[in-house]
Scaffold this motif. Structure first.
Motif, short mmCIF file in Angstrom:
data_model
loop_
_atom_site.label_atom_id
_atom_site.label_comp_id
_atom_site.label_asym_id
_atom_site.label_seq_id
_atom_site.Cartn_x
_atom_site.Cartn_y
_atom_site.Cartn_z
N SER A 55 0.83 -1.21 0.00
CA SER A 55 0.00 0.00 0.00
C SER A 55 0.87 1.26 0.00
CB SER A 55 -0.92 0.00 1.23
OG SER A 55 -1.78 -1.12 1.23
N ILE A 56 1.91 1.28 0.84
CA ILE A 56 2.79 2.45 0.88
C ILE A 56 3.46 2.67 -0.47
CG2 ILE A 56 4.88 3.41 1.92
CD1 ILE A 56 4.15 1.94 4.49
N SER A 57 3.94 1.58 -1.08
CA SER A 57 4.62 1.70 -2.37
C SER A 57 3.67 2.21 -3.45
CB SER A 57 5.20 0.34 -2.78
OG SER A 57 6.18 -0.09 -1.85
N LEU A 58 2.44 1.71 -3.44
CA LEU A 58 1.47 2.16 -4.44
C LEU A 58 1.12 3.64 -4.25
CD1 LEU A 58 -0.96 -0.90 -4.66
CD2 LEU A 58 0.76 -0.19 -6.33
N LEU A 59 1.01 4.07 -3.00
CA LEU A 59 0.71 5.48 -2.74
C LEU A 59 1.85 6.38 -3.21
CD1 LEU A 59 -0.94 5.30 0.80
CD2 LEU A 59 -2.06 5.86 -1.36
N ILE A 60 3.09 5.97 -2.95
CA ILE A 60 4.24 6.75 -3.43
C ILE A 60 4.24 6.81 -4.95
CG2 ILE A 60 6.76 6.82 -3.57
CD1 ILE A 60 6.86 5.65 -0.76
N SER A 61 3.99 5.68 -5.59
CA SER A 61 3.97 5.64 -7.05
C SER A 61 2.86 6.53 -7.61
CB SER A 61 3.76 4.20 -7.53
OG SER A 61 4.84 3.37 -7.14
N LEU A 62 1.68 6.49 -7.01
CA LEU A 62 0.57 7.31 -7.48
C LEU A 62 0.91 8.80 -7.36
CD1 LEU A 62 -2.52 5.41 -6.02
CD2 LEU A 62 -1.92 5.66 -8.43
N PHE A 63 1.49 9.18 -6.22
CA PHE A 63 1.84 10.59 -6.03
C PHE A 63 2.90 11.03 -7.04
CE2 PHE A 63 4.71 13.76 -4.19
CZ PHE A 63 3.82 14.81 -4.01
N MET A 64 3.93 10.21 -7.21
CA MET A 64 5.01 10.59 -8.13
C MET A 64 4.53 10.61 -9.58
SD MET A 64 7.54 11.39 -6.29
CE MET A 64 8.85 11.52 -7.51
N ASN A 65 3.63 9.70 -9.94
CA ASN A 65 3.07 9.73 -11.29
C ASN A 65 2.21 10.98 -11.51
OD1 ASN A 65 4.26 7.32 -12.06
ND2 ASN A 65 2.51 6.08 -11.40
N TRP A 66 1.46 11.35 -10.48
CA TRP A 66 0.67 12.58 -10.57
C TRP A 66 1.60 13.79 -10.74
CZ3 TRP A 66 0.95 16.65 -7.01
CH2 TRP A 66 0.03 17.69 -7.21
N TYR A 67 2.66 13.83 -9.94
CA TYR A 67 3.60 14.95 -10.04
C TYR A 67 4.30 14.96 -11.39
CZ TYR A 67 7.33 18.20 -8.83
OH TYR A 67 8.18 19.26 -8.81
N ASN A 68 4.63 13.79 -11.90
CA ASN A 68 5.27 13.69 -13.20
C ASN A 68 4.38 14.24 -14.30
OD1 ASN A 68 7.37 12.90 -15.00
ND2 ASN A 68 6.24 11.05 -15.51
N ASN A 69 3.08 13.95 -14.20
CA ASN A 69 2.14 14.50 -15.18
C ASN A 69 2.02 16.02 -15.07
OD1 ASN A 69 1.50 12.01 -16.33
ND2 ASN A 69 -0.09 11.60 -14.82
N ARG A 70 2.19 16.54 -13.86
CA ARG A 70 2.07 17.99 -13.65
C ARG A 70 3.25 18.75 -14.26
NH1 ARG A 70 -2.21 20.83 -11.64
NH2 ARG A 70 -0.77 22.16 -10.48
N VAL A 71 4.44 18.14 -14.22
CA VAL A 71 5.64 18.88 -14.65
C VAL A 71 6.12 18.48 -16.03
CG1 VAL A 71 6.38 19.13 -12.26
CG2 VAL A 71 7.25 17.22 -13.60
N ARG A 72 5.47 17.51 -16.65
CA ARG A 72 5.95 17.07 -17.96
C ARG A 72 5.83 18.20 -18.99
NH1 ARG A 72 0.63 15.36 -18.17
NH2 ARG A 72 -0.39 15.60 -20.21
N LEU A 73 6.69 18.13 -19.97
CA LEU A 73 6.64 19.12 -21.04
C LEU A 73 5.49 18.79 -21.98
CD1 LEU A 73 10.42 19.49 -21.97
CD2 LEU A 73 9.02 21.01 -20.58
#
Length: 380
Positions: A359-377
């Motif tokens: 669960s912790i790993s999935l939450l970290i992955s979800l947050f980082m994927n969300w952030y990656n989508n926010r900052v992508r070019l």
């Protein structure tokens, strides 16, 4: 039907899925039958029973009379505590070292390279033992504590430091800080929408700073602006008052942070090198200095390369925190081991560990994927 390629593919996938479920059903049934034959109780009812063991460190209130469920919560919060702090420190150290490796200063770049090659080529468990030995063997006993000034002392039993006296102003300031961060992010999003729609650039830095710093200070001042601190004092055989960071926690935090930072440094270096050199030259031609060019031009573009592998390092750090059991830090794995020894519910305890770390790993992955989508070019 099997003459159709698409239908044939679906049929084979369903057949494979049925086979996997069948094997899983057989293994679970066989395990339950063997446990029943040996009169081994299965279930999670033990979580409601009294734990009956001490936990040296706790982020929440705990007593041996509490339940095993409460003990697992203590272990979970201890794991999250060291993992979150480790992620922050590893990111900060790794970013600085990664940038230093690209420095034109020969000594700085060589020192950064030596750090990376040394830290990432020594097993983490060995590093944890070294850090733990430094704190427990080389630090002085309590009565000969090293005074760092300001009421801060270092001994074999940990790092003692002052802490504010309990007062309603501190929780209020904490909640105000969270509110200030939320409002600051909302303001930045609004400024971006206005810029995209009209081309007008609203001030961002100063309003965000005022919200993040001003709201907590206002709440703190409104409730009396308390400044009293509780200082640690030597009484008898130990210090009393203030707060303490145990040797186990310090060794684990430093070990995880410095080890992971070596990998983060290489990720940051690769991300910066992935940015076209012409971007930096264009920034310099506009009059930006090296620091401004790195902060405003290079790093924002490098994030698209940095974030995906950085996510893996955050996951590794969180999972590597389970090595805490080797140096006596009471994380989730340590609590689970004690629970298994007392109750014999090994399957249930291991299932809890697997579910929590997943669960912790999935939450970290979800947050980082969300952030990656926010900052992508965004390509046009």
């Amino acid at each position: 039907m099997l003459s159709n390629e698409r239908a044939r593919g679906i049929f084979y996938q369903l057949l494979l899925l049925a086979a996997v479920f069948g094997v899983g059903w057989y293994l679970i049934g066989n395990t339950l039958h063997n446990l029943s034959t040996r009169q081994i109780q299965v279930g999670f009812d033990f979580l409601g029973r009294e734990a009956g063991f001490e936990i040296a460190e706790s982020q929440i209130a705990y007593a041996p009379s509490d339940s095993y469920f409460r003990a697992f919560l203590v272990g979970l919060f201890n794991t999250l505590h060291v993992a979150l702090l480790g992620i922050v420190l590893a990111t900060a150290i790794g970013t600085l070292v990664g940038v230093a490796r690209l420095s034109t200063n020969w000594l700085m770049s060589r020192l950064a390279s030596a750090y990376v090659e040394t830290m990432r080529n020594i097993p983490l468990l060995l590093q944890l033992f070294v850090w733990y030995g430094l704190f427990t063997e080389l630090m002085p006993p309590v009565r000969q504590a090293i005074d760092l000034g300001g009421g801060i002392f270092v001994t074999q039993r940990g790092l003692y430091y002052p802490w504010p006296e309990p007062h309603a102003a501190w929780p209020a300031a904490g909640w105000a800080l969270l509110a200030g961060i939320a409002l600051a992010l909302a303001w930045r999003a609004r400024a971006k929408r206005v810029r995209d729609r009209t081309g007008r650039q609203l001030p961002v830095g100063l309003p965000m700073a005022l919200l993040v710093l001003g709201l907590p200070l206002a709440a703190w001042a409104a409730l009396g602006a308390p400044t009293s601190l509780v200082y640690p004092e030597l009484r008898g055989f130990n210090f009393r008052g203030g707060k303490v960071l145990s040797p186990e926690f310090l060794a684990l935090l430093i070990g995880l942070s410095t080890y992971t930072a070596a990998f983060v440094a290489e990720i940051v270096r690769a991300g910066i090198l992935a940015v076209d050199r012409g971007q930096g030259e264009a920034a310099m031609s506009l009059g930006l200095n090296r620091g401004q060019e790195l902060r405003l031009v290079t790093l924002p573009q490098a994030l698209r390369v940095i974030i995906p592998p950085m996510t893996s390092q955050y996951l590794n750090l969180t999972k590597n925190s389970s090595l805490a059991v080797a140096i006596g830090y009471p994380d989730l794995v340590a609590v689970a081991n004690t629970t298994m020894n007392q109750t014999g519910q090994a399957i249930e305890a291991i299932a809890i560990l697997m579910a929590v770390y997943l669960s912790i790993s999935l939450l970290i992955s979800l947050f980082m994927n969300w952030y990656n989508n926010r900052v992508r070019l965004v390509e046009r």
